[in-house]
Scaffold this motif. Structure first.
Motif, PDB file in Angstrom:
ATOM      1  N   ALA A   1       0.811  -1.219   0.000  1.00 36.74           N
ATOM      2  CA  ALA A   1       0.000   0.000   0.000  1.00 36.74           C
ATOM      3  C   ALA A   1       0.845   1.271   0.000  1.00 36.74           C
ATOM      4  O   ALA A   1       0.298   2.380  -0.019  1.00 36.74           O
ATOM      5  CB  ALA A   1      -0.925  -0.001   1.217  1.00 36.74           C
ATOM      6  N   GLY A   2       2.159   1.125   0.039  1.00 32.15           N
ATOM      7  CA  GLY A   2       3.019   2.294   0.061  1.00 32.15           C
ATOM      8  C   GLY A   2       3.004   3.035   1.377  1.00 32.15           C
ATOM      9  O   GLY A   2       3.286   4.239   1.426  1.00 32.15           O
ATOM     10  N   GLN A   3       2.688   2.342   2.458  1.00 31.08           N
ATOM     11  CA  GLN A   3       2.609   2.969   3.773  1.00 31.08           C
ATOM     12  C   GLN A   3       3.907   2.755   4.554  1.00 31.08           C
ATOM     13  O   GLN A   3       4.639   1.795   4.302  1.00 31.08           O
ATOM     14  CB  GLN A   3       1.427   2.383   4.555  1.00 31.08           C
ATOM     15  N   PRO A   4       4.210   3.628   5.503  1.00 35.49           N
ATOM     16  CA  PRO A   4       5.427   3.453   6.307  1.00 35.49           C
ATOM     17  C   PRO A   4       5.405   2.139   7.079  1.00 35.49           C
ATOM     18  O   PRO A   4       4.350   1.655   7.479  1.00 35.49           O
ATOM     19  CB  PRO A   4       5.381   4.653   7.264  1.00 35.49           C
ATOM     20  N   VAL A   5       6.573   1.583   7.279  1.00 34.77           N
ATOM     21  CA  VAL A   5       6.726   0.318   8.000  1.00 34.77           C
ATOM     22  C   VAL A   5       7.675   0.535   9.170  1.00 34.77           C
ATOM     23  O   VAL A   5       8.758   1.104   9.002  1.00 34.77           O
ATOM     24  CB  VAL A   5       7.272  -0.793   7.081  1.00 34.77           C
ATOM     25  N   MET A   6       7.261   0.084  10.345  1.00 33.82           N
ATOM     26  CA  MET A   6       8.129   0.147  11.517  1.00 33.82           C
ATOM     27  C   MET A   6       8.453  -1.264  11.996  1.00 33.82           C
ATOM     28  O   MET A   6       7.562  -2.088  12.195  1.00 33.82           O
ATOM     29  CB  MET A   6       7.495   0.936  12.657  1.00 33.82           C
ATOM     30  N   ILE A   7       9.737  -1.519  12.189  1.00 27.07           N
ATOM     31  CA  ILE A   7      10.230  -2.797  12.702  1.00 27.07           C
ATOM     32  C   ILE A   7      10.961  -2.526  14.008  1.00 27.07           C
ATOM     33  O   ILE A   7      11.773  -1.598  14.087  1.00 27.07           O
ATOM     34  CB  ILE A   7      11.176  -3.470  11.692  1.00 27.07           C
ATOM     35  N   ILE A   8      10.677  -3.315  15.025  1.00 28.47           N
ATOM     36  CA  ILE A   8      11.384  -3.192  16.298  1.00 28.47           C
ATOM     37  C   ILE A   8      12.183  -4.462  16.562  1.00 28.47           C
ATOM     38  O   ILE A   8      11.635  -5.566  16.527  1.00 28.47           O
ATOM     39  CB  ILE A   8      10.413  -2.923  17.457  1.00 28.47           C
ATOM     40  N   ALA A   9      13.481  -4.286  16.793  1.00 26.21           N
ATOM     41  CA  ALA A   9      14.346  -5.381  17.209  1.00 26.21           C
ATOM     42  C   ALA A   9      14.379  -5.365  18.733  1.00 26.21           C
ATOM     43  O   ALA A   9      14.908  -4.430  19.345  1.00 26.21           O
ATOM     44  CB  ALA A   9      15.739  -5.204  16.628  1.00 26.21           C
ATOM     45  N   PHE A  10      13.794  -6.379  19.341  1.00 23.33           N
ATOM     46  CA  PHE A  10      13.598  -6.445  20.788  1.00 23.33           C
ATOM     47  C   PHE A  10      14.461  -7.574  21.326  1.00 23.33           C
ATOM     48  O   PHE A  10      14.461  -8.681  20.775  1.00 23.33           O
ATOM     49  CB  PHE A  10      12.116  -6.704  21.063  1.00 23.33           C
ATOM     50  N   GLY A  11      15.212  -7.319  22.384  1.00 27.86           N
ATOM     51  CA  GLY A  11      16.045  -8.394  22.904  1.00 27.86           C
ATOM     52  C   GLY A  11      17.046  -7.907  23.924  1.00 27.86           C
ATOM     53  O   GLY A  11      16.847  -6.887  24.589  1.00 27.86           O
ATOM     54  N   SER A  12      18.152  -8.641  24.022  1.00 30.59           N
ATOM     55  CA  SER A  12      19.167  -8.333  25.021  1.00 30.59           C
ATOM     56  C   SER A  12      20.448  -7.843  24.342  1.00 30.59           C
ATOM     57  O   SER A  12      20.393  -7.097  23.370  1.00 30.59           O
ATOM     58  CB  SER A  12      19.419  -9.566  25.901  1.00 30.59           C
ATOM     59  N   SER A  13      21.616  -8.272  24.830  1.00 28.07           N
ATOM     60  CA  SER A  13      22.876  -7.678  24.373  1.00 28.07           C
ATOM     61  C   SER A  13      23.189  -7.956  22.909  1.00 28.07           C
ATOM     62  O   SER A  13      23.819  -7.125  22.246  1.00 28.07           O
ATOM     63  CB  SER A  13      24.032  -8.171  25.241  1.00 28.07           C
ATOM     64  N   SER A  14      22.777  -9.101  22.375  1.00 32.24           N
ATOM     65  CA  SER A  14      23.092  -9.369  20.971  1.00 32.24           C
ATOM     66  C   SER A  14      22.179  -8.600  20.032  1.00 32.24           C
ATOM     67  O   SER A  14      22.456  -8.499  18.836  1.00 32.24           O
ATOM     68  CB  SER A  14      23.033 -10.878  20.663  1.00 32.24           C
ATOM     69  N   THR A  15      21.096  -8.041  20.551  1.00 34.08           N
ATOM     70  CA  THR A  15      20.297  -7.085  19.783  1.00 34.08           C
ATOM     71  C   THR A  15      20.870  -5.683  19.964  1.00 34.08           C
ATOM     72  O   THR A  15      21.016  -4.923  18.995  1.00 34.08           O
ATOM     73  CB  THR A  15      18.828  -7.118  20.239  1.00 34.08           C
ATOM     74  N   GLN A  16      21.228  -5.358  21.185  1.00 35.27           N
ATOM     75  CA  GLN A  16      21.854  -4.064  21.460  1.00 35.27           C
ATOM     76  C   GLN A  16      23.115  -3.897  20.618  1.00 35.27           C
ATOM     77  O   GLN A  16      23.410  -2.809  20.143  1.00 35.27           O
ATOM     78  CB  GLN A  16      22.187  -3.961  22.943  1.00 35.27           C
ATOM     79  N   GLY A  17      23.855  -4.982  20.416  1.00 36.06           N
ATOM     80  CA  GLY A  17      25.039  -4.941  19.564  1.00 36.06           C
ATOM     81  C   GLY A  17      26.347  -5.082  20.293  1.00 36.06           C
ATOM     82  O   GLY A  17      27.396  -4.734  19.752  1.00 36.06           O
ATOM     83  N   TYR A  18      26.332  -5.640  21.504  1.00 40.49           N
ATOM     84  CA  TYR A  18      27.568  -5.830  22.249  1.00 40.49           C
ATOM     85  C   TYR A  18      28.524  -6.710  21.441  1.00 40.49           C
ATOM     86  O   TYR A  18      28.148  -7.777  20.952  1.00 40.49           O
ATOM     87  CB  TYR A  18      27.286  -6.475  23.606  1.00 40.49           C
ATOM     88  N   GLY A  19      29.764  -6.248  21.303  1.00 40.38           N
ATOM     89  CA  GLY A  19      30.762  -6.993  20.538  1.00 40.38           C
ATOM     90  C   GLY A  19      31.035  -6.397  19.179  1.00 40.38           C
ATOM     91  O   GLY A  19      32.083  -6.673  18.576  1.00 40.38           O
ATOM     92  N   SER A  20      30.122  -5.583  18.654  1.00 39.33           N
ATOM     93  CA  SER A  20      30.353  -4.935  17.368  1.00 39.33           C
ATOM     94  C   SER A  20      31.339  -3.781  17.564  1.00 39.33           C
ATOM     95  O   SER A  20      31.415  -3.186  18.641  1.00 39.33           O
ATOM     96  CB  SER A  20      29.043  -4.420  16.772  1.00 39.33           C
ATOM     97  N   SER A  21      32.078  -3.455  16.515  1.00 40.37           N
ATOM     98  CA  SER A  21      33.102  -2.416  16.630  1.00 40.37           C
ATOM     99  C   SER A  21      32.514  -1.014  16.564  1.00 40.37           C
ATOM    100  O   SER A  21      33.174  -0.050  16.950  1.00 40.37           O
ATOM    101  CB  SER A  21      34.150  -2.591  15.532  1.00 40.37           C
ATOM    102  N   ALA A  22      31.293  -0.870  16.078  1.00 41.60           N
ATOM    103  CA  ALA A  22      30.624   0.418  15.974  1.00 41.60           C
ATOM    104  C   ALA A  22      29.131   0.161  15.842  1.00 41.60           C
ATOM    105  O   ALA A  22      28.720  -0.917  15.391  1.00 41.60           O
ATOM    106  CB  ALA A  22      31.145   1.206  14.774  1.00 41.60           C
ATOM    107  N   PRO A  23      28.282   1.136  16.205  1.00 40.61           N
ATOM    108  CA  PRO A  23      26.830   0.916  16.137  1.00 40.61           C
ATOM    109  C   PRO A  23      26.333   0.493  14.759  1.00 40.61           C
ATOM    110  O   PRO A  23      25.397  -0.291  14.663  1.00 40.61           O
ATOM    111  CB  PRO A  23      26.255   2.274  16.537  1.00 40.61           C
ATOM    112  N   GLU A  24      26.962   1.011  13.689  1.00 39.80           N
ATOM    113  CA  GLU A  24      26.453   0.666  12.359  1.00 39.80           C
ATOM    114  C   GLU A  24      26.631  -0.808  12.019  1.00 39.80           C
ATOM    115  O   GLU A  24      26.063  -1.295  11.043  1.00 39.80           O
ATOM    116  CB  GLU A  24      27.116   1.524  11.277  1.00 39.80           C
TER     117      GLU A  24
END
Length: 333
Positions: free
Chosen positions: A119-142
């Motif tokens: 329908a061409g409408q905006p889409v929102m996705i939420i990644a819900f979780g703990s440290s592996s969703t937060q990104g612990y261990g990655s070298s930068a947020p991206e």
């Protein structure tokens, strides 16, 4: 065994790129090129199709729910984009991200996401979780998985307005997540919730039946609010493998909940085990030195394969293909 391809430190950048292309198999070269080009487009100043929240930098102490962070356009943006492209190219040049063999099934139907895209409408996705969703261990947020997923979806749906919010908080499992479910997930009215849960329950020897009950309750509330849901199970890592019996029981319980609620499960544990046992990738390539959290490559490949499944599920609905409700996950075995 190491999958790091040799590069000469004194070689010019162009020669390094050619060397990387020469040693990576053709499918992986195409995949690497697509990822790099997609990232360049994802960070281009004029593009705002996908807004991805930046997670807390690696190693920072866990905090409360993150806030949405849209890309800020400034004169330095081009330099940032170029560096991101170089980093992603390097990640996949060292170890190509290949799907598990025999992974032919979709993880199920995502009707809310698909219908809004159609329908061409905006889409929102939420990644819900703990440290592996937060990104612990990655070298930068991206390089956490929600941001990598956002970049991939932007490449696939360049004209769509897709927002990916990172609602990962290190150290949590179902009891803590349920306390912030309403305010940080349901009240945001997402079209899709990707819920990573269960690993900390295994590591802490929590009551797994109670964990499964809470997850079931949470899924019911998310579905009642009109959102699609995908569960993500534990990671294949030394810390989790040391609790193999408990982890196996936890994954079975989550599978039963998914079957009852007719939702998708991305089998992260099996996918990561395939990397090591069938693709012969050393564990240290995708798990950092703490024996639990993923590296940049681990997050990037996980996000890519998860994104592939989302895109396939949405595509089937857009083409009018009926996806059985009991198809919950592909099986790489």
């Amino acid at each position: 065994m190491s999958f790091h391809y040799p590069f000469r430190a004194c070689a010019v950048l162009a020669m390094a790129a050619l060397a990387a292309a020469a040693v990576v198999p053709a499918p992986a070269r195409a995949q690497t090129a697509n990822a790099a080009l997609g990232d360049a487009r994802a960070d281009a100043p004029k593009s705002e199709a996908v807004k991805s929240e930046a997670a807390r930098p690696a190693g920072a102490p866990p905090a409360g729910a993150g806030s949405t962070a849209a890309v800020q356009h400034n004169p330095a943006q081009k330099g940032i984009a170029a560096r991101a492209v170089d980093k992603v190219r390097d990640i996949f040049a060292r170890v190509p991200c290949l799907p598990p063999k025999g992974a032919g099934k979709s993880m199920g139907s995502l009707p809310h996401v698909a219908n809004r895209l159609i329908a061409g409408q905006p889409v929102m996705i939420i990644a819900f979780g703990s440290s592996s969703t937060q990104g612990y261990g990655s070298s930068a947020p991206e390089f956490n998985y929600p941001n990598r997923l956002a970049a991939q979806l932007k490449r696939q749906y360049p004209t769509s307005d897709i927002t990916v919010l990172n609602r990962g908080k290190g150290g949590e499992d179902a009891p803590e997540m349920m306390r912030r479910l309403q305010a940080e997930v349901i009240d945001m009215k997402p079209d899709l919730v990707i819920w990573q849960v269960g690993t900390n329950a295994v590591l802490r020897n929590l009551d797994q039946a109670e964990t499964a009950r809470l997850v079931d309750e949470g899924i019911a509330r998310i579905q009642a609010a009109g959102s699609d849901v995908v569960l993500v199970d534990s990671q294949y890592s030394p810390a989790v493998n040391a609790k193999s019996e408990g982890n196996s029981r936890m994954m079975k319980l989550l599978g039963k909940v998914a079957e009852l609620r007719k939702i998708g499960v991305f089998p992260r544990f099996e996918v990561m085990r395939d990397w090591h046992e069938k693709q012969a990738i050393p564990v240290e390539e995708f798990i950092i030195s703490d024996g639990l959290h993923m590296s940049d490559w681990g997050y990037a490949c996980f996000a890519q394969l998860l994104g592939d499944d989302i895109i396939k599920s949405v595509g089937q609905i857009k083409l009018g293909i009926a996806v059985p409700s009991d198809v919950r996950a592909y099986r790489p075995m």
